[in-house]
Enzyme design. Structure first.
Site, PDB file in Angstrom:
ATOM      1  N   ASP A  68     -13.377  -9.043 -54.896  1.00 24.38           N
ATOM      2  CA  ASP A  68     -12.792 -10.365 -54.709  1.00 24.38           C
ATOM      3  C   ASP A  68     -12.755 -11.157 -56.013  1.00 24.38           C
ATOM      4  O   ASP A  68     -11.825 -11.935 -56.254  1.00 24.38           O
ATOM      5  CB  ASP A  68     -13.574 -11.141 -53.650  1.00 24.38           C
ATOM      6  CG  ASP A  68     -13.255 -10.668 -52.235  1.00 24.38           C
ATOM      7  OD1 ASP A  68     -12.207 -10.013 -52.048  1.00 24.38           O
ATOM      8  OD2 ASP A  68     -14.049 -10.953 -51.324  1.00 24.38           O
ATOM      9  N   LYS A  73      -9.453 -13.713 -60.242  1.00 24.42           N
ATOM     10  CA  LYS A  73      -9.088 -13.817 -61.660  1.00 24.42           C
ATOM     11  C   LYS A  73      -7.602 -13.562 -61.845  1.00 24.42           C
ATOM     12  O   LYS A  73      -6.908 -14.281 -62.573  1.00 24.42           O
ATOM     13  CB  LYS A  73      -9.908 -12.821 -62.476  1.00 24.42           C
ATOM     14  CG  LYS A  73      -9.630 -12.848 -63.966  1.00 24.42           C
ATOM     15  CD  LYS A  73     -10.501 -11.847 -64.705  1.00 24.42           C
ATOM     16  CE  LYS A  73     -10.195 -11.852 -66.193  1.00 24.42           C
ATOM     17  NZ  LYS A  73     -11.032 -10.855 -66.923  1.00 24.42           N
ATOM     18  N   ASP A 172     -27.320 -30.892 -53.270  1.00 26.04           N
ATOM     19  CA  ASP A 172     -27.084 -29.961 -54.366  1.00 26.04           C
ATOM     20  C   ASP A 172     -25.641 -29.964 -54.849  1.00 26.04           C
ATOM     21  O   ASP A 172     -25.328 -29.362 -55.881  1.00 26.04           O
ATOM     22  CB  ASP A 172     -27.452 -28.530 -53.940  1.00 26.04           C
ATOM     23  CG  ASP A 172     -28.954 -28.295 -53.951  1.00 26.04           C
ATOM     24  OD1 ASP A 172     -29.690 -29.231 -54.325  1.00 26.04           O
ATOM     25  OD2 ASP A 172     -29.388 -27.192 -53.580  1.00 26.04           O
ATOM     26  N   THR A 183     -13.653 -18.779 -45.925  1.00 29.80           N
ATOM     27  CA  THR A 183     -14.540 -17.636 -45.649  1.00 29.80           C
ATOM     28  C   THR A 183     -15.364 -17.250 -46.872  1.00 29.80           C
ATOM     29  O   THR A 183     -15.987 -16.191 -46.886  1.00 29.80           O
ATOM     30  CB  THR A 183     -13.706 -16.424 -45.185  1.00 29.80           C
ATOM     31  OG1 THR A 183     -12.662 -16.174 -46.134  1.00 29.80           O
ATOM     32  CG2 THR A 183     -13.089 -16.682 -43.821  1.00 29.80           C
ATOM     33  N   ALA A 184     -15.381 -18.104 -47.894  1.00 30.22           N
ATOM     34  CA  ALA A 184     -16.162 -17.838 -49.101  1.00 30.22           C
ATOM     35  C   ALA A 184     -17.414 -18.719 -49.110  1.00 30.22           C
ATOM     36  O   ALA A 184     -18.135 -18.790 -48.122  1.00 30.22           O
ATOM     37  CB  ALA A 184     -15.275 -18.053 -50.331  1.00 30.22           C
ATOM     38  N   SER A 186     -17.827 -21.845 -48.844  1.00 30.27           N
ATOM     39  CA  SER A 186     -17.803 -22.865 -47.785  1.00 30.27           C
ATOM     40  C   SER A 186     -18.425 -22.355 -46.491  1.00 30.27           C
ATOM     41  O   SER A 186     -19.139 -23.089 -45.794  1.00 30.27           O
ATOM     42  CB  SER A 186     -16.356 -23.315 -47.533  1.00 30.27           C
ATOM     43  OG  SER A 186     -16.283 -24.236 -46.477  1.00 30.27           O
ATOM     44  N   SER A 188     -20.797 -20.175 -46.177  1.00 24.53           N
ATOM     45  CA  SER A 188     -22.253 -20.026 -46.294  1.00 24.53           C
ATOM     46  C   SER A 188     -22.999 -21.338 -46.160  1.00 24.53           C
ATOM     47  O   SER A 188     -24.203 -21.348 -45.906  1.00 24.53           O
ATOM     48  CB  SER A 188     -22.604 -19.361 -47.629  1.00 24.53           C
ATOM     49  OG  SER A 188     -22.385 -20.245 -48.712  1.00 24.53           O
TER      50      SER A 188
END
Length: 297
Positions: A68, A73, A172, A183-184, A186, A188
């Protein structure tokens, strides 16, 4: 005749086994290929004096091999050129990549025969301001993350939608995510899962120091403004798709909006978003749990 650009993460394909497999498929159909000079020479390709600029300027489609991170990139550059991209997964999760290693031959045939669809994905544009001075401007497919620096000090972020004050988030940091990025990172921190073709922006606090802080969603037409508390005396950071980082300090303002153009993803399978979600996220969790059980025996 198509010109196909190939970009490989050498950390994922040390001996260029999968890159060679892909390029052989392309050359069998007499298509033109552009590959980075170091890989091209190692593979014995003629006239392979190419850098990334040549690949992006002269290709009709880009195929990238990696995970990913590699895909992100490449997407950040292909977006500026309007070039479709296809990802081949050589990593562990590969949520953004369309093709697995065992599918390379079939994928190459479909791409060269023009049997693929284009899916537009929303990009985010981030600008960083120190007063009236723009410090940086960058683009993300997944997310813009505003986070504290090395010292574990609470970061206070005043957040606005357009010019309307939403709240001040101590913690934080904050993640401003596209639907693709739901689904990245965010995900978690407890953010919602969103279908990637919906026009919206997600804002999620990271480890908030107040009980009621939750992710919220706003329309893609809005601008999310985040201001670092003026008296914050420590370093903080803006990270763009995990690829670029910009140091910020108290008083800096970060503005995130929908980018003018979308990135074009080449789609060769009929797998829908929820199918991918089940197979990638659920199966990965099951695999991790099995490994943990085996290690404890």
């Amino acid at each position: 005749m198509k010109t196909i650009g190939v970009i490989t993460n050498r950390d994922k394909d040390h001996d260029l086994k999968y890159t060679r497999m892909l390029i052989d498929c392309i050359l069998e159909k007499s298509e033109l290929v552009r590959v980075a000079s170091d890989a091209g020479k190692e593979l014995g390709l003629e006239a392979s004096e190419n850098d990334d600029d040549v690949i992006f300027n002269q290709s009709d489609i880009i195929i990238c091999l990696g995970g990913d991170g590699t895909f992100l990139k490449v997407a950040r550059r292909a977006y500026l050129k309007g070039i479709p991209i296809l990802g081949i997964n050589l990593g562990s999760l590969g949520f953004l990549t369309e093709v697995e290693k065992c599918e390379i031959h079939n994928a190459a045939d479909l791409i060269m025969d023009g049997k693929y669809d284009i899916e537009d994905r929303m990009m985010l544009e981030a600008t960083i301001w120190d007063g009236d001075k723009m410090i940086a401007r960058d683009f993300a497919l997944n997310d813009i993350v505003i986070s504290r620096g090395a010292l574990s000090r609470i970061l206070h972020l005043r957040t606005y939608i357009n010019d309307d004050f939403v709240d001040s988030f101590p913690g934080d940091g904050l993640i401003v995510s596209s639907p693709t990025g739901s689904t990245a990172y965010s995900l978690s921190v407890g953010g919602p899962i969103v279908e990637p073709d919906i026009d919206l922006i997600i804002v999620s606090p990271i480890c908030p120091h107040i009980l009621y802080s939750r992710s919220f969603i706003t329309a893609g037409s809005r601008v999310v403004k985040v201001v670092v508390e003026e008296n914050y005396g420590h370093d903080a950071m803006v990270t763009v798709d995990g690829q670029m980082g910009y140091e910020i300090r108290g008083g800096f303002r970060i503005e995130v909006r929908k980018a003018e153009h979308s990135v074009k993803l080449a789609k060769i399978t009929s797998r829908n978003f929820f199918n991918i979600l089940r197979t990638k996220i659920y199966d990965r969790g099951e695999s991790l749990r099995k490994n943990e059980v085996q290690q404890t025996r």
